[in-house]
Design a protein around this motif. Structure first.
Motif, mmCIF file in Angstrom:
data_model
loop_
_atom_site.group_PDB
_atom_site.id
_atom_site.type_symbol
_atom_site.label_atom_id
_atom_site.label_comp_id
_atom_site.label_asym_id
_atom_site.label_seq_id
_atom_site.Cartn_x
_atom_site.Cartn_y
_atom_site.Cartn_z
ATOM 1 N N ASP A 178 19.059 71.636 41.030
ATOM 2 C CA ASP A 178 18.197 72.789 41.275
ATOM 3 C C ASP A 178 16.721 72.397 41.271
ATOM 4 O O ASP A 178 15.919 72.972 42.004
ATOM 5 N N ALA A 179 16.372 71.432 40.433
ATOM 6 C CA ALA A 179 14.973 71.006 40.343
ATOM 7 C C ALA A 179 14.562 70.146 41.528
ATOM 8 O O ALA A 179 13.388 70.145 41.917
ATOM 9 N N ASP A 180 15.500 69.418 42.119
ATOM 10 C CA ASP A 180 15.199 68.524 43.236
ATOM 11 C C ASP A 180 15.992 68.994 44.444
ATOM 12 O O ASP A 180 17.164 68.673 44.593
ATOM 13 N N GLU A 181 15.343 69.734 45.310
ATOM 14 C CA GLU A 181 16.008 70.326 46.469
ATOM 15 C C GLU A 181 16.512 69.270 47.452
ATOM 16 O O GLU A 181 17.381 69.539 48.266
ATOM 17 N N SER A 182 15.975 68.060 47.403
ATOM 18 C CA SER A 182 16.381 67.024 48.355
ATOM 19 C C SER A 182 17.751 66.439 48.013
ATOM 20 O O SER A 182 18.349 65.757 48.820
ATOM 21 N N ARG A 183 18.271 66.716 46.804
ATOM 22 C CA ARG A 183 19.585 66.196 46.418
ATOM 23 C C ARG A 183 20.679 66.997 47.110
ATOM 24 O O ARG A 183 20.584 68.197 47.292
ATOM 25 N N THR A 184 21.745 66.290 47.443
ATOM 26 C CA THR A 184 22.904 66.937 48.049
ATOM 27 C C THR A 184 24.098 66.721 47.117
ATOM 28 O O THR A 184 24.007 66.042 46.106
ATOM 29 N N ASP A 185 25.245 67.275 47.508
ATOM 30 C CA ASP A 185 26.443 67.099 46.701
ATOM 31 C C ASP A 185 26.871 65.637 46.641
ATOM 32 O O ASP A 185 27.436 65.180 45.658
#
Length: 137
Positions: free
Chosen positions: A127-134
């Motif tokens: 949630d804090a890092d929008e660039s992360r994916t599943d």
């Protein structure tokens, strides 16, 4: 963790808190977080007590159950005392193998809680890092 963070934050910002006379606000915030810690500990103690009551009762019950089942046959004279002991031993041997979950319940719940905390941490990072994916985790 929130309580420890607030204490560290107060220690790191003590001069600013004192300069701006924020002691009352910080005190209320720390007390609120301390109450959460105490409430959480009470809930943990209650859950552990209930688990201990259940496992202790279960362990005593399984000692009595096989004797209770074959006792009428013993008292009617259909079987000898040795058969009662043998049936209790056989029952306890089989039951011990089948009771893994009950006997390991506390360890399993500790493991489950650790997995839950790791999952919450992973979602907070995502949630804090929008660039992360599943795929990134």
């Amino acid at each position: 963790a929130d309580f420890r963070y607030s204490l560290v934050r107060i220690r790191d910002n003590a001069e600013s808190i004192a300069f701006y006379a924020g002691e009352d606000i910080e005190n209320k915030e720390v007390n609120k977080r301390l109450e959460k810690v105490i409430d959480n500990r009470k809930e943990i103690n209650t859950a552990q007590r209930n688990v201990e009551f259940f496992t202790t009762s279960y362990n005593y019950f399984v000692q009595i159950l096989p004797v209770w089942v074959v006792a009428p046959q013993y008292f009617s004279g259909a079987i000898q005392l040795g058969v009662v002991s043998q049936s209790a031993g056989a029952f306890n041997h089989v039951l011990r193998d089948l009771s893994v979950i009950v006997n390991q319940f506390e360890q399993l719940s500790t493991f489950s809680a650790a997995i839950d905390r790791l999952s919450s941490f992973m979602y907070a990072i995502r949630d804090a890092d929008e660039s992360r994916t599943d795929e990134d985790g």
